[in-house]
Design an enzyme around this catalytic site. Structure first.
Site, PDB file in Angstrom:
ATOM      1  N   ASP A 275       3.010   9.050   0.949  1.00 45.36           N
ATOM      2  CA  ASP A 275       2.104   9.520   1.998  1.00 45.36           C
ATOM      3  C   ASP A 275       2.543  10.884   2.531  1.00 45.36           C
ATOM      4  O   ASP A 275       3.740  11.183   2.572  1.00 45.36           O
ATOM      5  CB  ASP A 275       2.092   8.483   3.131  1.00 45.36           C
TER       6      ASP A 275
ATOM      7  N   ASN B  68      -9.398   5.122  -1.028  1.00 43.00           N
ATOM      8  CA  ASN B  68      -9.334   6.587  -1.168  1.00 43.00           C
ATOM      9  C   ASN B  68     -10.629   7.218  -1.685  1.00 43.00           C
ATOM     10  O   ASN B  68     -10.817   8.434  -1.581  1.00 43.00           O
ATOM     11  CB  ASN B  68      -8.171   7.015  -2.075  1.00 43.00           C
TER      12      ASN B  68
HETATM   13  C1  FPP Z   1      -1.218  10.430   0.013  1.00 38.18           C
HETATM   14  O1  FPP Z   1      -1.125  11.607   0.800  1.00 38.18           O
HETATM   15  C2  FPP Z   1      -1.238  10.768  -1.418  1.00 38.18           C
HETATM   16  C3  FPP Z   1      -2.231  10.456  -2.315  1.00 38.18           C
HETATM   17  C4  FPP Z   1      -3.442   9.727  -1.933  1.00 38.18           C
HETATM   18  C5  FPP Z   1      -2.175  10.885  -3.721  1.00 38.18           C
HETATM   19  C6  FPP Z   1      -0.831  10.748  -4.360  1.00 38.18           C
HETATM   20  C7  FPP Z   1      -0.895  11.175  -5.764  1.00 38.18           C
HETATM   21  C8  FPP Z   1       0.037  11.898  -6.407  1.00 38.18           C
HETATM   22  C9  FPP Z   1       1.286  12.360  -5.765  1.00 38.18           C
HETATM   23  C10 FPP Z   1      -0.171  12.239  -7.834  1.00 38.18           C
HETATM   24  C11 FPP Z   1       0.456  11.207  -8.745  1.00 38.18           C
HETATM   25  C12 FPP Z   1       0.096  11.502 -10.166  1.00 38.18           C
HETATM   26  C13 FPP Z   1       0.275  10.654 -11.207  1.00 38.18           C
HETATM   27  C14 FPP Z   1      -0.286  10.944 -12.546  1.00 38.18           C
HETATM   28  C15 FPP Z   1       1.002   9.408 -11.090  1.00 38.18           C
HETATM   29  P1  FPP Z   1      -2.285  11.907   1.827  1.00 38.18           P
HETATM   30  O2  FPP Z   1      -3.292  12.784   1.159  1.00 38.18           O
HETATM   31  O3  FPP Z   1      -2.822  10.636   2.376  1.00 38.18           O
HETATM   32  O4  FPP Z   1      -1.539  12.723   2.937  1.00 38.18           O
HETATM   33  P2  FPP Z   1      -1.909  12.769   4.491  1.00 38.18           P
HETATM   34  O5  FPP Z   1      -1.635  11.396   5.023  1.00 38.18           O
HETATM   35  O6  FPP Z   1      -0.984  13.799   5.017  1.00 38.18           O
HETATM   36  O7  FPP Z   1      -3.350  13.160   4.591  1.00 38.18           O
END
Ligand code: FPP
Length: 252
Positions: free
Chosen positions: A29, A77
């Protein structure tokens, strides 16, 4: 999927090899906030988040941890802006394509779990290719939860078991934890021993609801793109300091 350069990092001397978690799960996160704090579009945080995940996978593998499961995209999501969802799908596909050779070289066995049939077809193709190519690799088990929801996973297990009962193949009394677990996406994996969540939120957000029953939880304020090797080391120190009683009392 591992980070360059391919130099093995030894297990830090203060960690006990025989008390490492067998399976680590991560809720990655804070990518969006990481980017916003720098005046960048949110997608830059996801891009940086991939590097963090590659580093962590390499570190787990080097230190002898048998399995890593990462929550990449939840069933909730899809509610994000269309542009961000599209970027993430393309990112997953590109990362898979680019990292397959490296995963083979590092003996990583990758699998994706979740309702994969709702993902773009081109991504499903890359997933199938990567899973098939790495299926006999004997190194770390790397599981990526994509379009995953814990309640939905439990429901699909219930439906599959109910259908077997209806066909007379199973009796209700045959249904125990073992059998139930075998109908989950993670059927051939041990339950996670340690769940790490970055960016400070104190919840499990529909992740591995069944499998996390006895996991130790480590929450850090650090945003996912900033989650370093040092911080993982600290998480393992905290884990090794826990008294895992599984509902029992400690021996006196
Ligand atoms: C949460 O941060 C993150 C995600 C929803 C995406 C995570 C995906 C990756 C790191 C890529 C992985 C790739 C592979 C191929 C395994 P957020 O966007 O919710 O952050 P926030 O809470 O600050 O808005």
């Amino acid at each position: 999927m591992t980070a360059e350069p391919a130099v093995q990092s030894p297990l830090p001397a203060d960690l006990h090899r025989d008390r490492l978690p067998h399976h680590v799960a991560v809720i990655m996160d804070g990518n969006g906030r990481w980017a916003q704090q720098r005046g960048l579009p949110r997608i830059m945080g996801h891009r940086r988040g991939v590097d963090t995940l590659k580093r962590l996978l390499r570190q787990c593998s080097d230190w002898g941890i048998g399995a890593l499961t990462a929550y990449a995209f939840s069933t909730e999501n899809w509610g994000r802006p269309l542009e961000e969802v599209g970027f993430l799908m393309t990112l997953f596909e590109r990362v898979l394509r680019q990292e397959l050779t490296e995963m083979m070289a590092e003996n990583v066995r990758i699998q994706f779990v979740g309702n994969l049939s709702a993902l773009p077809e081109s991504l499903q193709g890359e997933i199938d290719r990567a899973m098939a190519a790495t299926r006999h690799n004997a190194g770390i088990r790397f599981t990526v939860a994509t379009n995953y929801g814990g309640r939905q996973e439990i429901l699909q297990a219930c439906r599959a078991i109910a259908a077997q009962v209806q066909r007379g193949e199973l009796q209700p009394d045959d249904i125990d934890e073992n059998l139930f677990g075998r109908h989950l996406y993670t059927a051939d994996l041990r339950d996670p021993d340690l769940l790490i969540r970055t960016s400070g939120e104190m919840r499990i957000s529909n992740f591995l609801l069944w499998q996390l029953a006895y996991a130790e939880i480590y929450v850090t304020q650090t945003l996912w793109p900033d989650f370093t090797a040092l911080e993982f080391h600290q998480a393992l120190q905290a884990y090794q300091g826990r008294d895992r009683r599984f509902g029992k009392v400690s021996p006196q």
